[in-house]
Design a protein around this motif. Sequence first.
Motif, PDB file in Angstrom:
ATOM      1  N   VAL A   1       0.756  -1.252  -0.140  1.00 31.45           N
ATOM      2  CA  VAL A   1       0.125   0.042  -0.023  1.00 31.45           C
ATOM      3  C   VAL A   1       0.839   1.168  -0.069  1.00 31.45           C
ATOM      4  N   LEU A   2       1.853   1.326   0.649  1.00 31.10           N
ATOM      5  CA  LEU A   2       2.769   2.478   0.865  1.00 31.10           C
ATOM      6  C   LEU A   2       3.419   2.832  -0.583  1.00 31.10           C
ATOM      7  N   PRO A   3       3.915   1.873  -1.388  1.00 28.15           N
ATOM      8  CA  PRO A   3       4.560   2.245  -2.623  1.00 28.15           C
ATOM      9  C   PRO A   3       3.621   2.614  -3.671  1.00 28.15           C
TER      10      PRO A   3
ATOM     11  N   ARG B   1       0.984  12.817  -9.653  1.00 29.81           N
ATOM     12  CA  ARG B   1       0.183  14.320  -9.735  1.00 29.81           C
ATOM     13  C   ARG B   1       0.815  15.471 -10.217  1.00 29.81           C
ATOM     14  N   PRO B   2       2.272  15.552  -9.900  1.00 29.36           N
ATOM     15  CA  PRO B   2       2.967  15.151  -8.537  1.00 29.36           C
ATOM     16  C   PRO B   2       2.794  15.975  -7.490  1.00 29.36           C
ATOM     17  N   ALA B   3       2.860  15.105  -6.134  1.00 35.92           N
ATOM     18  CA  ALA B   3       2.577  15.863  -4.889  1.00 35.92           C
ATOM     19  C   ALA B   3       3.925  15.840  -4.111  1.00 35.92           C
ATOM     20  N   ARG B   4       4.004  16.853  -3.132  1.00 36.12           N
ATOM     21  CA  ARG B   4       5.389  16.750  -2.386  1.00 36.12           C
ATOM     22  C   ARG B   4       5.487  15.907  -1.436  1.00 36.12           C
ATOM     23  N   TRP B   5       4.392  15.333  -0.960  1.00 37.64           N
ATOM     24  CA  TRP B   5       4.272  14.355   0.111  1.00 37.64           C
ATOM     25  C   TRP B   5       4.617  12.888  -0.231  1.00 37.64           C
ATOM     26  N   ALA B   6       4.590  12.670  -1.497  1.00 37.00           N
ATOM     27  CA  ALA B   6       4.841  11.493  -1.934  1.00 37.00           C
ATOM     28  C   ALA B   6       6.098  10.952  -1.678  1.00 37.00           C
ATOM     29  N   ALA B   7       7.286  11.615  -1.271  1.00 35.89           N
ATOM     30  CA  ALA B   7       8.365  11.292  -0.912  1.00 35.89           C
ATOM     31  C   ALA B   7       8.478  10.356   0.639  1.00 35.89           C
ATOM     32  N   VAL B   8       7.320  10.892   1.561  1.00 30.02           N
ATOM     33  CA  VAL B   8       7.116  10.274   2.568  1.00 30.02           C
ATOM     34  C   VAL B   8       6.717   8.836   2.652  1.00 30.02           C
ATOM     35  N   PRO B   9       5.620   8.480   1.847  1.00 27.42           N
ATOM     36  CA  PRO B   9       5.274   6.927   1.787  1.00 27.42           C
ATOM     37  C   PRO B   9       6.490   6.096   0.848  1.00 27.42           C
ATOM     38  N   ALA B  10       7.094   7.011   0.092  1.00 25.04           N
ATOM     39  CA  ALA B  10       8.000   6.199  -0.636  1.00 25.04           C
ATOM     40  C   ALA B  10       9.357   5.719   0.122  1.00 25.04           C
ATOM     41  N   VAL B  11       9.769   6.671   1.149  1.00 25.82           N
ATOM     42  CA  VAL B  11      10.868   6.285   2.026  1.00 25.82           C
ATOM     43  C   VAL B  11      10.440   5.239   3.010  1.00 25.82           C
ATOM     44  N   LEU B  12       9.032   5.366   3.490  1.00 27.25           N
ATOM     45  CA  LEU B  12       8.671   4.636   4.532  1.00 27.25           C
ATOM     46  C   LEU B  12       8.327   2.931   3.893  1.00 27.25           C
ATOM     47  N   SER B  13       8.116   3.028   2.705  1.00 27.71           N
ATOM     48  CA  SER B  13       7.925   1.687   1.964  1.00 27.71           C
ATOM     49  C   SER B  13       9.288   0.993   1.820  1.00 27.71           C
ATOM     50  N   VAL B  14      10.388   1.654   1.549  1.00 24.81           N
ATOM     51  CA  VAL B  14      11.697   1.012   1.530  1.00 24.81           C
ATOM     52  C   VAL B  14      11.996   0.582   2.962  1.00 24.81           C
ATOM     53  N   VAL B  15      12.088   1.253   3.805  1.00 24.92           N
ATOM     54  CA  VAL B  15      12.402   0.966   5.039  1.00 24.92           C
ATOM     55  C   VAL B  15      11.586  -0.455   5.610  1.00 24.92           C
ATOM     56  N   ALA B  16      10.162  -0.092   5.298  1.00 21.50           N
ATOM     57  CA  ALA B  16       9.302  -1.427   5.817  1.00 21.50           C
ATOM     58  C   ALA B  16       9.720  -2.678   5.225  1.00 21.50           C
ATOM     59  N   LEU B  17      10.004  -2.519   3.827  1.00 21.55           N
ATOM     60  CA  LEU B  17      10.244  -3.693   2.997  1.00 21.55           C
ATOM     61  C   LEU B  17      11.668  -4.413   3.530  1.00 21.55           C
ATOM     62  N   LEU B  18      12.646  -3.607   3.728  1.00 21.52           N
ATOM     63  CA  LEU B  18      13.913  -4.124   4.116  1.00 21.52           C
ATOM     64  C   LEU B  18      14.086  -4.537   5.352  1.00 21.52           C
ATOM     65  N   THR B  19      13.418  -4.099   6.202  1.00 18.03           N
ATOM     66  CA  THR B  19      13.314  -4.547   7.713  1.00 18.03           C
ATOM     67  C   THR B  19      12.600  -6.050   7.949  1.00 18.03           C
ATOM     68  N   MET B  20      11.180  -5.733   7.230  1.00 14.15           N
ATOM     69  CA  MET B  20      10.347  -6.781   7.542  1.00 14.15           C
ATOM     70  C   MET B  20      10.748  -8.200   6.666  1.00 14.15           C
ATOM     71  N   ARG B  21      11.416  -7.963   5.466  1.00 17.27           N
ATOM     72  CA  ARG B  21      11.705  -9.022   4.500  1.00 17.27           C
ATOM     73  C   ARG B  21      13.048  -9.131   4.362  1.00 17.27           C
ATOM     74  N   THR B  22      14.164  -9.093   5.351  1.00 18.06           N
ATOM     75  CA  THR B  22      15.317  -9.173   5.270  1.00 18.06           C
ATOM     76  C   THR B  22      15.940 -10.598   5.137  1.00 18.06           C
ATOM     77  N   ALA B  23      15.271 -11.465   5.798  1.00 21.10           N
ATOM     78  CA  ALA B  23      15.776 -12.856   5.585  1.00 21.10           C
ATOM     79  C   ALA B  23      15.280 -13.336   4.132  1.00 21.10           C
ATOM     80  N   ASP B  24      13.733 -13.030   3.817  1.00 21.50           N
ATOM     81  CA  ASP B  24      13.164 -13.439   2.618  1.00 21.50           C
ATOM     82  C   ASP B  24      14.106 -12.957   1.419  1.00 21.50           C
ATOM     83  N   LEU B  25      14.301 -11.594   1.296  1.00 24.35           N
ATOM     84  CA  LEU B  25      15.030 -11.020   0.196  1.00 24.35           C
ATOM     85  C   LEU B  25      16.355 -11.920   0.130  1.00 24.35           C
ATOM     86  N   SER B  26      16.845 -11.864   1.322  1.00 24.77           N
ATOM     87  CA  SER B  26      18.347 -12.366   1.151  1.00 24.77           C
ATOM     88  C   SER B  26      18.383 -13.766   0.776  1.00 24.77           C
TER      89      SER B  26
END
Length: 272
Positions: free
Chosen positions: A52-54, A63-88
């Motif tokens: 949902v975040l990305p 659109r573009p919208a200035r706030w888009a950077a916030v969910p973009a960065v959050l999506s990367v942080v969430a993915l890399l922390t939640m799926r570290t073992a899976d991605l590796s």
Amino acid sequence: MTEIREAPTPTDRPQRPAVAPFAATATLAATTLLSALVTGGAPNPATASVAVLPLIAAFGYLRPARWAAVPAVLSVVALLTMRTADLSHDLVRPGEVLPFLVAAATVLASGVVLIAAVPGLPGRGRAPVVGLPLGAVLGLGLVLVSPQLDDTGELTPEQVAALPTVAMVDFRFEPGQLTVAEGRPVAFRFANDTDGAHSFAVESLGIDVTVPAGRTRTVVVDLEPGTYPFVCSVGDHEEDGMVGRLTVVGDGRAAGHAEETGTGAEGAGHDH
């Protein structure tokens, strides 16, 4: 009298969509959904919800919208922390081409998102050029943080596939009581067919092997006689009852049990 029209100010002109960030966040959303629905042991709603975040970020970049950077960065942080073992796991030993491609696309898109989303970065105008190498570095970091290489001694792939399997079920090991004889390394194959990661952890021995959803791992042990409790160290799985016991006996009485619950790694490695 000729009417003089004022030139539109820069703020009145329609802004062009941020193509690179949109493409990167859309790719991130697609690979997250694909991984959650296809490459795991079963559909994983928790992982799928991270997409949902990305998706929100991709909409904002259109659109573009200035706030888009916030969910973009959050999506990367969430993915890399939640799926570290899976991605590796998928990057190192995917077993099939699809899991590797999904993991590679995820980490590469993550690098582009980070470069394109953060205002003021020197490489923001060349996000794909700078972001793709950053994504490769992120992938390498995941592999180093959560290595997924099996220590199988001299076992061949065919022998590894034939090992007795310990199933990881929510929330128990089947079987949960493993008995082997001392005197030689013993191999176990752990299979996780659930929709979340589990682990085989023996605290007294410093063993903690994560098995991502839908994957298998092989563990070789060579222990002195005794009883060794093992648990799943993921989250609160131990408290939920995901525990077991490995017993090593020294007088050969467990030989029959060893054939059922483990395979001698040294002997199997030379049995061609």
